[in-house]
Enzyme design. Structure first.
Site, PDB file in Angstrom:
ATOM      1  N   LYS A 154       0.168   4.299  -0.376  1.00 27.66           N
ATOM      2  CA  LYS A 154      -0.435   5.519   0.197  1.00 27.66           C
ATOM      3  C   LYS A 154      -0.057   6.729  -0.677  1.00 27.66           C
ATOM      4  CE  LYS A 154       0.049   3.330   4.653  1.00 27.66           C
ATOM      5  NZ  LYS A 154       0.121   3.470   6.087  1.00 27.66           N
ATOM      6  N   ASN A 163       0.878  -1.174   0.000  1.00 25.94           N
ATOM      7  CA  ASN A 163       0.000   0.000   0.000  1.00 25.94           C
ATOM      8  C   ASN A 163       0.911   1.218   0.000  1.00 25.94           C
ATOM      9  OD1 ASN A 163      -1.842   2.020   0.473  1.00 25.94           O
ATOM     10  ND2 ASN A 163      -2.306   1.427   2.591  1.00 25.94           N
ATOM     11  N   GLY A 223       2.239   1.985  10.650  1.00 28.44           N
ATOM     12  CA  GLY A 223       3.194   3.085  10.502  1.00 28.44           C
ATOM     13  C   GLY A 223       3.879   3.493  11.799  1.00 28.44           C
ATOM     14  N   SER A 253       3.136  -2.578  10.242  1.00 31.31           N
ATOM     15  CA  SER A 253       4.595  -2.626  10.385  1.00 31.31           C
ATOM     16  C   SER A 253       5.178  -3.999  10.085  1.00 31.31           C
ATOM     17  CB  SER A 253       5.017  -2.132  11.778  1.00 31.31           C
ATOM     18  OG  SER A 253       4.566  -0.805  11.978  1.00 31.31           O
ATOM     19  N   HIS A 288      -9.422   1.352   4.648  1.00 34.02           N
ATOM     20  CA  HIS A 288      -8.159   1.473   5.387  1.00 34.02           C
ATOM     21  C   HIS A 288      -8.374   2.406   6.577  1.00 34.02           C
ATOM     22  CE1 HIS A 288      -4.036   2.539   6.356  1.00 34.02           C
ATOM     23  NE2 HIS A 288      -3.690   1.412   5.754  1.00 34.02           N
ATOM     24  N   GLU A 332      -6.723   4.749   7.703  1.00 38.58           N
ATOM     25  CA  GLU A 332      -6.477   6.174   7.431  1.00 38.58           C
ATOM     26  C   GLU A 332      -7.673   6.805   6.734  1.00 38.58           C
ATOM     27  OE1 GLU A 332      -2.742   5.543   5.474  1.00 38.58           O
ATOM     28  OE2 GLU A 332      -1.883   4.926   7.391  1.00 38.58           O
ATOM     29  N   GLU A 380      -5.749  -5.079  10.396  1.00 36.96           N
ATOM     30  CA  GLU A 380      -4.722  -4.083  10.645  1.00 36.96           C
ATOM     31  C   GLU A 380      -4.996  -3.369  11.956  1.00 36.96           C
ATOM     32  OE1 GLU A 380      -2.599  -2.886   6.872  1.00 36.96           O
ATOM     33  OE2 GLU A 380      -4.309  -1.570   6.991  1.00 36.96           O
TER      34      GLU A 380
END
Ligand code: PEP
Length: 247
Positions: A11, A9, A170, A210, A94, A96, A164
């Site tokens: 991003k 991904n 991250g 991660s 996701h 985010e 996730e």
């Protein structure tokens, strides 16, 4: 048998130039991979990355898709627009998107149904925040995200779930192999209640948070973990080490 699936991904990172250069480096490194490999990239990079990855093991995916076929949705991308370029996968929900762009279980559901109807493979993301984990709400959050997000899905095996934990994305903090396995086993159990045991046993569930060249072997050795959704480590040739986790 569930075929392992490693997806990156990107991003809002990379440009057409840096992305093309990375794919050129990755191509020979992932040539012998036994798993399915995808890179989900920003919409504007899709045509160039499809070209860069042509004839390789790497398939190109998108990072989001709108549910409407067409219309007045400024800034959005439709299923047909993605398919026109040979896109096969699309990340949906996701954390985010949920955190910064108002994505809800309802919009996740609409996007998922539209992607499936158009023949794309959605990678539907679920996961709890640190606060939710620490207050013992992980399973409740997952129950809600799975029940609402997958409402109306007719064939669970046509999609991929990415577990996730938000606290691991991250942050450099990875769930331990045991934590990831335990939670993904819970997700599979929940899916067997929502769908059928057969479908739940066949659907692929990735871990994301991660994952890197060092910890991928331990995570991928877990019986319920079928792959990874990789953020940071998909921006370098480390991605190839993850793809080759079994070597
Ligand atoms: C992600 O954003 O899907 C992700 C897992 O990111 P990272 O690997 O950087 O934690």
């Amino acid at each position: 048998m569930r075929k392992p699936f490693i997806a990156g991904n990107w991003k809002m990172n990379m440009t057409a130039e840096s992305g093309t250069a990375l794919i050129k480096e990755l191509r020979p490194l992932v040539k012998e991979a036994k798993c399915e490999v995808a890179l989900c990239v920003p919409a504007i990079l899709i045509p160039a990355m499809v070209k860069a990855a042509k004839g390789s093991r790497i398939k190109i995916g998108a990072e989001n898709v709108h549910w409407a076929e067409k219309g007045a949705y400024t800034g959005e991308i439709s299923v047909n627009m993605l398919k026109e370029y040979g896109v096969k996968y699309v990340i949906i929900g996701h954390s985010e998107r949920r955190q910064y762009f108002g994505e809800t279980d309802e919009t996740v559901n609409k996007r998922t149904l539209a992607a499936l109807a158009g023949g794309l493979t959605p990678i539907v993301c679920v996961g709890e925040t640190l606060k939710e984990r620490e207050s013992g709400k992980t399973n409740d959050v997952l129950d809600r995200q799975l029940t609402e997000g997958l409402k109306g899905v007719e064939d669970l095996t046509k999609l991929v779930i990415a577990y996730e934990p938000v606290w691991a994305i991250g942050t450099g903090k990875t769930a331990t192999d045991e934590q990831a396995q335990e939670t993904i086993a819970y997700i599979r159990k929940k899916l067997s209640k929502l769908f059928s045991r057969k479908e739940a046993n066949r659907v692929r569930i990735q871990y994301g948070g991660s994952m890197n060249a060092k910890n991928c072997k331990g995570l991928m050795a877990q019986p319920d973990i079928d792959g990874g959704l990789i953020g940071g480590a998909s921006l370098t040739t480390d991605f190839a080490c993850i793809v080759n986790f079994d070597k």
